[in-house]
Design a protein around this motif. Structure first.
Motif, PDB file in Angstrom:
ATOM      1  N   UNK A  66       0.841  -1.211   0.000  1.00 47.18           N
ATOM      2  CA  UNK A  66       0.000   0.000   0.000  1.00 47.18           C
ATOM      3  C   UNK A  66       0.867   1.248   0.000  1.00 47.18           C
ATOM      4  N   UNK A  67       1.897   1.198   0.795  1.00 45.25           N
ATOM      5  CA  UNK A  67       2.789   2.366   0.830  1.00 45.25           C
ATOM      6  C   UNK A  67       3.456   2.589  -0.511  1.00 45.25           C
ATOM      7  N   UNK A  68       3.886   1.493  -1.142  1.00 49.63           N
ATOM      8  CA  UNK A  68       4.480   1.621  -2.472  1.00 49.63           C
ATOM      9  C   UNK A  68       3.505   2.275  -3.444  1.00 49.63           C
ATOM     10  N   UNK A  69       2.272   1.828  -3.348  1.00 50.81           N
ATOM     11  CA  UNK A  69       1.287   2.345  -4.299  1.00 50.81           C
ATOM     12  C   UNK A  69       1.002   3.816  -4.062  1.00 50.81           C
ATOM     13  N   UNK A  70       0.937   4.186  -2.814  1.00 51.95           N
ATOM     14  CA  UNK A  70       0.640   5.582  -2.502  1.00 51.95           C
ATOM     15  C   UNK A  70       1.779   6.505  -2.914  1.00 51.95           C
ATOM     16  N   UNK A  71       2.940   5.916  -3.096  1.00 51.78           N
ATOM     17  CA  UNK A  71       4.059   6.709  -3.588  1.00 51.78           C
ATOM     18  C   UNK A  71       4.126   6.712  -5.110  1.00 51.78           C
ATOM     19  N   UNK A  72       3.170   6.056  -5.772  1.00 52.18           N
ATOM     20  CA  UNK A  72       3.206   5.965  -7.236  1.00 52.18           C
ATOM     21  C   UNK A  72       2.363   7.073  -7.855  1.00 52.18           C
ATOM     22  N   UNK A  73       2.159   6.963  -9.142  1.00 55.06           N
ATOM     23  CA  UNK A  73       1.590   8.041  -9.943  1.00 55.06           C
ATOM     24  C   UNK A  73       0.371   8.737  -9.340  1.00 55.06           C
ATOM     25  N   UNK A  74      -0.779   8.045  -9.312  1.00 57.00           N
ATOM     26  CA  UNK A  74      -2.002   8.759  -8.962  1.00 57.00           C
ATOM     27  C   UNK A  74      -2.441   8.582  -7.523  1.00 57.00           C
ATOM     28  N   UNK A  75      -1.663   7.846  -6.792  1.00 57.52           N
ATOM     29  CA  UNK A  75      -1.980   7.652  -5.380  1.00 57.52           C
ATOM     30  C   UNK A  75      -3.363   7.042  -5.190  1.00 57.52           C
ATOM     31  N   UNK A  76      -3.736   6.198  -6.132  1.00 63.57           N
ATOM     32  CA  UNK A  76      -5.016   5.504  -5.959  1.00 63.57           C
ATOM     33  C   UNK A  76      -4.758   4.268  -5.129  1.00 63.57           C
ATOM     34  N   UNK A  77      -5.301   4.204  -3.961  1.00 64.18           N
ATOM     35  CA  UNK A  77      -4.902   3.125  -3.048  1.00 64.18           C
ATOM     36  C   UNK A  77      -5.485   1.773  -3.429  1.00 64.18           C
TER      37      UNK A  77
END
Lengths: 764, 764
Positions: B114-125
Motif C-alpha cells: 500500500x505504501x508503495x502504491x501511494x508513492x506511485x503516480x495517482x496515489x489511488x490506493x
C-alpha cells in the motif's frame, strides 16, 4: 332445424347442469342458414367445416369441446343416467373407461352410442379419443413392449411395424384418435429419459404411421402428441412444476437480493451459473436488464473468480480471452475478481478505439473510485499491528462467539436422556469428535487449532481426561479393517454413555485434513448419508445397547435412516466455530438450553430432494399416498411435512403458543401469546407464515414472513406482535410487483410443520 | 504528469504481458487537466471521483478493474517478480492468498504494498477484497460458527453482534471490502437451503452492520453480495447450470415437438406442469405464443385430464371453474379431455356475449369438425365385430411383436455365462418372474394374462416344468419373514443356476397387483434401488455362490450397487409385452443375440441424478475428482461417463467401427465401416454425435444426430453413410434458429461413452 333445436333445449333443461346454463338460454341463436355442402366428400375438410359451422347452436359448439370420459364402467356396465346428464354439453369425444373391459364389449357399446348420435340433430359423430401406448386401450389387442423398451431397440423400421399394428387394431375398434406419442424429455431418472433427437425420430415415425391416410384419404388414427411442455419436474415428482423464467427468478431466487439492495451493498458478485444456457458472466438480460434496470442496483458488479475466463475455456461461448472480456464488460461486469492467468480484462487495453467499450471501462473505473472514496481508502491512516492486536480476539468478541455457538445448535431428537447434568464417564467417538470443522472459509487448522477446542477436548476439560474415553472408530471417508469400531464399542460399554460425532468435513485447501474433505465448495455429493463407514460405527454402538447422543457436524442436511433414529438424542452442530465443542458440552449437561431451529429441511430418503416447506401447490400432487406408501411427493415421502422440517428444533422446556389474532388495516397485525410451560428457562422462535387464497401465478403453499426469538423464564409469558405492511405480501408477475386482494391465511407457531402451527384467515 | 506516465510505460513494457498491449500504447492519452479537488474530504465520493477520473490514463482505468489475487503464498512468501508482472494492468483490488498465513504477516505485507502504491503516480490506493464468512480471511481472528449454523439461531440481534465483531477484525486487518454475504437460495440439500425471507433478513442485518459508517462517514467494510443468480444447480452440482427460459425450452424440451410438428399431428396435449409458476393449461405465453405463433402448430390443443379444473382446485390461479375455463380457452386450449366433474368448459355457456370467448369457442368447434372430417368420422362406415376379430392379434402383428420384444432387451453385463445354449435346470426367482409388467397403460392382467406368458412360464415351456424351480422369494414392496428367501436359496442351489427377476411394477388401477405398484404415473419415487426386500433376495443368492442371471423389469433406471454387480449377467427388460418372457428365454439360450441399447443412463448412486450424456460443459466442473473420489459431477460420480450410459448395450458378438470419415459441403457426410468381428450374427447400432466448438449460448457437450441399426453375419462388413444437412445442426437463441460456422466435431461409435467413440473435426 327448429324442431331439432327444441329437442336439444328440452334435453338440456332436463339435466342436472341446467342451472349453470339458464342465463345463457336466451342467447341461444339457431342460424337459419341450412346447407348440406358439408356432406360433400369432394370438398376439403376445411371447406366442409366452414359450411357446417354456422349451423351449430352455441351449446353445440361448447359440447364439441368436451366429451364423455367413461363409456363403460367395471364389467362393461353402462350408466344411462350419468350419460344423459353429461351429454348435452359434452359430446365431442368419447373415451372408453375401464381398461380391462374387452374390445368386443367396448365396440358394441361404442357403436350403439354412435348410432344414437348419428340419429340426433346435426349428425356430428363421436370421435373416440383414448390412450394407446403399447396396445389398444382395452383388452384383446396385441400387447407390445412399452415405449421405453421399444426405444431400446434403436430400430425405426421395426418400430413402424409396431405402430402400424397398434394403429390397425385401433381402427378396428373404432378408435380414430390416440393420445400418443409422448415427447417429454425428462432428464431425471425418477421420471424417465430419452434423447431429444431420438424422441424426435421415433415420434416422426409414429406420426407418419399412425396418421397414415386410408384409401379414401382419411386419417387412419389421429394423434395427440404430449405433454407440451414437461421436462424435469421438480424433484422428479410427476406433474410437479418446472422453473423457467422471470417469475421463478423474481419470486424465489431474487427475493433476498431485492431485500439486500435496500441496504446498499457496495457490490454484487455474478454467479458461475449458466441460466437458460447463458453464463451469468455474460448474461446481459439478467445483469444489465434485471439487476441494473429493473431491480435498480447501482453498486459495482464483480465477477466470481475466473468466471469471465470460463466463458472461453469452459462454456465455449467466447472464442478468445479478449472476446470473453468484451462480452462480460458489455453484460455489465466491472471487476474481474481473482482472475486466472491470463486475466481477461487486461485484453481490453487494445479496445480503446471502441467507444462503447471505452465508455464502459470508464464507468467501471469511476465506480471503483467511488468505492475507495466511500471506504476512506484515500483518507484513513493505515492500520497498525498495535490496532490489530487490540482488536483480534477481543474479550467481547469471544463472548459473542460463545453465545452464538450455543444458540446455533439444533436439538433434533431427545428421548429424555438430555439434559444430563450428572455427566460422569463418557465415550466420545467418531471422526469429527476431535477436530473443528469450521467450513472451507474458516481459516483454522482443523486438527490442531490454535484457538478453541474440539468436542473431545471440551469434554476432557469438563470431566477430566480420565473420564473421557476417546476413539475415532472410523475415518471420515475411508474404509477400515473394523478394529476401530470394536475399540469404539468397548469404550462405549466401559463408559455406559456414548457421544458420537459424525458427518461431513469441509475444510480449506491448506488444511491438513483436506484429503478427507467430503463437503463444501467443489465437493457436491449425491449421497446425503454419512460418508465412509460412519454409519457402521453408529449402528455398532447402537446395536451394543449403549445410550447414545449423536452429534452431527457438517454444512449440510443428512438423511437419518431408521437405524440412526435409534439414537437417544441427536444434535446438529453444522459447521462449528472454536467454541462449538464447549457449547455442545454446555448443552448436553444442561447449562445451556438449546434454542436453534433448522433453516434447512432434512430429507427422509436418499434422492428425496429438493426438499423445502414452501413448495408450490401443484408440486404436491404427484403421488397417490393412499395407494402406495412409498411414493414421493415434494415436501416429503408421505405427503405430510417431514419430521425435521424448516423451523424445527427442540428445547429442554415446553412452550405454548396461542392461536394467532389478526387484524387488518393498512398493515396486518398478527399477535399471539407465548408461554414457557416447562420448568427451565428457554428461548422459542415464534414463526409467522402466510398464504393468499387465489393469485395470478402459482405461489408457494406458505411463506415465512416474520419471526422473533423470545426468552422466557419457567411460567413466563409474553405477547408477541408482528406488524406486516400489505405491500410486503405481494409477488412478481413478469417482473412487475403486485399485491392481491382476497383471503389470506396466517399461521403462527414453532416450526413450518402443520402440527406446529395454528392459523386464521383474514380478507384484505 | 509526464514523468509519471513515462515511469508507468517503462514498467508496462518490462512485463510479460507487453505484447498484448503494444498496439494500444500509441492510444495512451494523458489528460493535461490537473486538479486536486478529489483530495477534498468535504466533497462527496461522487464529486471527488468525477474530478479524478479524467486524469486517469486508459491503462489506469483498466487496472482499476482487476487486481492481485495472491499477496502472499504459503508461509507468507512474497513473489516480487510475479507481482511486478501483474501490477501494471491489475492494481485495483488486493487479495491475500494463503488462508493459513497469520493476520500479522498479512498486515505487514499489505501495508508495504500500500505504501508503495501511494508513492506511485495517482496515489489511488489498493483496496483489500477478501472472503470473510465466519472469520477474517486469515488466521488469528475469532472463528464463529459458519453461516448455516448461525442461521439456526434465528437470532438477528445476536447475529448483528457476530457481524460487528468480524467487521472490526477486518478493519483492523485493513480489509475494507468483503465478498459476503451469500444470498443464494439452493433448494437442493446437496447445495444447502434457507428460506428467501430468512436470507433477506439476515442479509439486511449483515449489510447494515458491516457497511456501518465510521465517525468520518466512511464505510467500515464494503460488501459484495453474491452470487447473482444461482439457485438449484442441475443435480445439486456446484456451479452447474440452471434451466430458466426460452433457450432451455427451445434447445431441449421443445426439440422433439418441433420435429413432430413437421409430421402434422392432429393435436397436442398440454402438460400438467407449471412452467415458471404459470400452469401450462393457462400459459398463454407458451401455448399461444410459443406453440401457435412461433412454432407454427396448427392442430387442436387439448388439456390433460382435469388439467383445466386444477387451475382452480390445485394451483389456485383461477377463482372458480368458470374462471378456469376462460383462462384455459384464452391461453389456447380447445378440448377439455376427460374432465373431472364439474367439467370447466361447459361453464362457458354463460359467456356467449363475450365476443373474444365466442370467437375462440367457435374456432375450437371449427377445429374439431375438421378433425372429424379428416378422419372420416362423417363418412366411413362403423367398424364391426367381424372386422375387429380379423384384426386383433393377427398373425403378422404377433410376429412383429416377437421381434420387437427381442430387440428391446438390453444386455448390460455378461461375464461369459451367456449365451447358455444347453440350459438344463434353472431356478427362476423374484417377484417379477411370474407376472407380465406391461406398464400402467398396458391393458393386461399382470398375474394371469390371457395372452402371452411370464418369464417363469416361458422357461417352463422351453425346459419342461420339472426343470424349472420357481420361488418368488420376496414380494415386490412388502417386508417378509425371510422364509421366502431361504426357499429361493435352496431352489438356486438345487438348480445350480438362478435367473432372478427384480424391479418395479407399473400396472393399471384395475390390475389385481395394483397394491404392489411402485412405479409409473402417480408413482414417482426418490429411491432408484429395488423396492422392498428384493436386494436382500439377490444378495442372499449371490452370497450362496450360485451363478446368477439378473433380469431387471420396470420402466425406469436402477442404481446397481456393488453387490448387484456381482451378478454374472444383467439384462434390462423394462416394461415388457406378452412375448418378453419368450424373448428373454431366447436371448438367454442364444437363439437371439441381444441388440438393444440403453435410451436412458443408469445412475451410479442414489441421488446422483439427473443423469444424461448431453450435459452442458459448465455442468461438469463442480467437483475435484482428483481430490475426492466421492464427489459428484453431473454425468457421473468420477467425471467420466457412467458405465451404463445412453446408447450402451452388449451383444454376443463383437463389432469394430472404423474412425469416421467426414466431408463437408451443403451437407456433412459422415461415414464409417462396421464389421462383425465375432462368430455369431448380430446387430449393432452405429451412433453419430456432434458438437460445435464455439457457440452463442452454452450447448451440450455432444448430441446424437444420427443412428442406424446394422445387421451383420460373422465376418461381415458394411459401410454406413450418414448425410446431415447443415441446417440440422443449428440451435435456438431467444427462440430464433441459427446455424453457426466454425469447427465441428463428429463422433461415431457404439454408445455415448467416450471409450466407445472415435471422432474427427471439420470446419463448416
Amino acid at each position: 332445424m327448429a324442431g331439432h333445436t327444441l329437442t336439444a333445449i328440452a334435453l338440456i333443461i332436463s339435466t342436472a347442469i341446467a342451472l349453470i346454463i339458464s342465463t345463457a338460454l336466451s342467447a341461444v341463436i339457431v342460424p337459419q342458414q341450412n346447407s348440406s355442402q358439408w356432406q360433400d366428400w369432394s370438398l376439403s375438410p376445411s371447406q366442409r367445416a366452414a359450411n357446417l359451422l354456422p349451423q351449430l347452436a352455441w351449446e353445440e359448439k361448447i359440447a364439441q369441446m368436451g366429451g364423455i370420459r367413461q363409456l363403460l364402467g367395471v364389467n362393461a356396465t353402462f350408466n344411462r343416467t350419468t350419460w344423459d346428464t353429461l351429454y348435452p354439453l359434452q359430446h365431442g369425444i368419447l373415451s372408453y373407461g375401464n381398461q380391462l373391459n374387452s374390445a368386443q364389449d367396448v365396440l358394441r357399446m361404442a357403436n350403439m352410442v354412435r348410432e344414437e348420435q348419428l340419429n340426433s340433430s346435426f349428425k356430428i359423430p363421436w370421435i373416440s379419443v383414448t390412450d394407446s401406448v403399447n396396445s389398444i386401450y382395452v383388452t384383446g389387442g396385441t400387447i407390445f413392449p412399452a415405449t421405453l423398451s421399444l426405444s431400446s431397440s434403436w430400430n425405426l423400421p421395426l418400430y413402424e411395424q409396431v405402430v402400424a399394428a397398434i394403429r390397425d387394431e385401433n381402427v378396428a375398434l373404432g378408435t380414430k384418435w390416440v393420445l400418443s406419442p409422448e415427447l417429454d424429455v425428462a432428464k431425471d431418472p425418477r421420471n424417465g429419459r430419452v434423447d431429444v433427437y431420438l424422441i424426435g425420430e421415433f415420434t416422426a415415425r409414429y406420426l407418419k404411421t399412425m396418421q397414415e391416410r386410408d384409401e379414401n384419404g382419411f386419417i387412419k388414427v389421429a394423434c395427440t402428441i404430449k405433454h407440451f411442455l414437461y421436462g424435469q419436474g421438480m424433484g422428479g415428482v410427476n406433474t410437479a412444476s418446472m422453473d423457467g423464467g422471470a417469475n421463478h427468478l423474481y419470486n424465489d431466487l431474487a427475493v433476498p437480493y431485492i431485500r439486500a439492495i435496500q441496504e446498499d451493498p457496495v457490490s454484487i458478485m455474478i454467479s458461475y451459473s449458466s441460466v437458460d444456457r447463458v453464463p451469468m458472466s455474460m448474461n446481459t438480460k439478467l445483469v444489465q436488464g434485471m439487476l441494473r434496470n429493473e431491480m435498480g442496483f447501482e453498486g459495482m458488479i464483480m465477477s466470481d473468480a475466473m468466471g469471465i475466463l470460463h466463458l472461453h475455456t469452459e462454456s465455449r461461448v467466447a472464442s478468445s480471452y479478449e472476446d470473453a472480456a468484451v462480452k462480460a464488460l458489455k453484460a455489465g461486469l466491472q471487476i474481474e475478481l481473482a482472475p486466472g492467468q491470463p486475466a481477461c480484462f487486461p485484453f481490453l487495453v487494445n479496445r480503446s478505439d471502441d467507444s462503447e467499450i471505452e465508455q464502459l471501462v470508464t464507468e467501471a473505473a469511476r465506480h471503483m473510485l467511488e468505492v475507495k472514496f466511500a471506504t476512506g481508502m484515500f483518507d484513513l491512516p493505515l492500520s497498525s499491528e498495535e490496532i490489530l492486536n487490540q482488536t483480534l480476539r477481543a474479550e467481547k468478541h469471544l463472548e459473542v462467539n460463545r453465545q452464538a455457538s450455543r444458540e446455533s445448535l439444533v436439538l433434533l431428537q431427545n428421548d429424555g436422556i438430555l439434559p444430563k447434568s450428572g455427566l460422569g464417564k463418557v465415550a466420545v467417538l467418531g471422526p469429527l469428535a476431535d477436530i473443528i470443522d469450521a467450513g472451507s472459509y474458516g481459516p483454522i487448522n482443523s486438527a490442531n487449532p490454535h484457538n478453541g477446542q474440539s468436542l473431545r477436548r471440551s469434554l476432557e476439560a469438563k470431566l477430566g481426561t480420565e473420564n473421557v474415553f476417546y476413539e475415532q472408530g472410523v475415518e471420515i471417508n475411508n474404509s477400515s479393517d473394523g478394529s476401530g469400531i470394536n475399540a469404539a464399542i468397548a469404550a462405549a460399554q466401559k463408559a455406559g454413555l456414548a457421544i458420537i460425532s459424525l458427518g461431513s468435513l469441509s475444510v480449506y485447501f491448506y488444511d491438513p485434513n483436506v484429503a478427507s474433505r467430503t463437503d463444501g465448495e467443489f465437493f457436491s455429493h449425491p449421497d446425503l448419508g454419512f460418508p465412509g463407514e460412519q454409519q457402521q460405527l453408529l449402528d455398532a454402538v447402537l446395536d451394543a445397547g449403549v445410550p447414545t447422543i449423536l452429534v452431527l457436524g457438517g454444512g449440510q442436511a443428512f438423511v437419518l435412516n431408521n437405524s440412526t433414529m435409534r439414537a437417544n438424542a441427536i444434535i446438529h452442530s453444522f459447521l462449528g466455530g472454536e467454541f462449538t465443542g464447549d457449547a455442545l458440552v454446555e448443552t448436553i449437561t444442561g447449562m445451556v438450553n438449546p434454542s436453534g431451529k433448522l433453516t434447512i429441511s432434512m430429507p427422509q430418503a436418499q434422492g428425496a430432494f429438493p426438499i423445502y416447506y414452501d413448495y408450490l401447490p401443484s408440486d404436491n400432487v404427484g403421488g397417490f399416498a393412499a395407494v402406495c406408501s412409498g411414493d414421493w411427493t415434494l415436501p416429503c415421502l408421505n405427503r405430510s411435512d417431514p419430521p425435521m422440517a424448516f423451523g424445527y428444533g427442540l428445547s429442554y422446556t415446553t412452550f405454548e403458543i396461542s392461536a394467532p389474532q389478526v387484524s387488518a388495516g393498512d398493515s396486518v397485525e398478527v399477535s399471539c401469546t407465548v408461554t414457557n410451560t416447562g420448568v427451565v428457562a428457554g428461548k422459542e422462535v415464534v414463526q409467522v407464515y402466510y398464504d393468499q387464497e387465489y393469485s395470478t401465478i402459482e405461489l408457494p403453499n406458505k411463506r415465512l414472513i416474520r419471526f422473533e426469538k423470545v426468552d422466557l423464564q419457567p411460567g413466563g409469558s409474553q405477547n408477541v406482535n408482528f406488524s406486516i405492511d400489505r405491500d410486503e405480501m405481494g409477488y412478481y408477475v413478469d417482473a412487475k410487483y403486485q399485491v392481491g386482494s382476497g383471503n389470506y391465511t396466517f399461521w403462527i407457531g414453532s416450526s413450518s410443520r402443520a402440527q406446529d402451527l395454528q392459523n386464521t384467515t383474514v380478507t384484505l
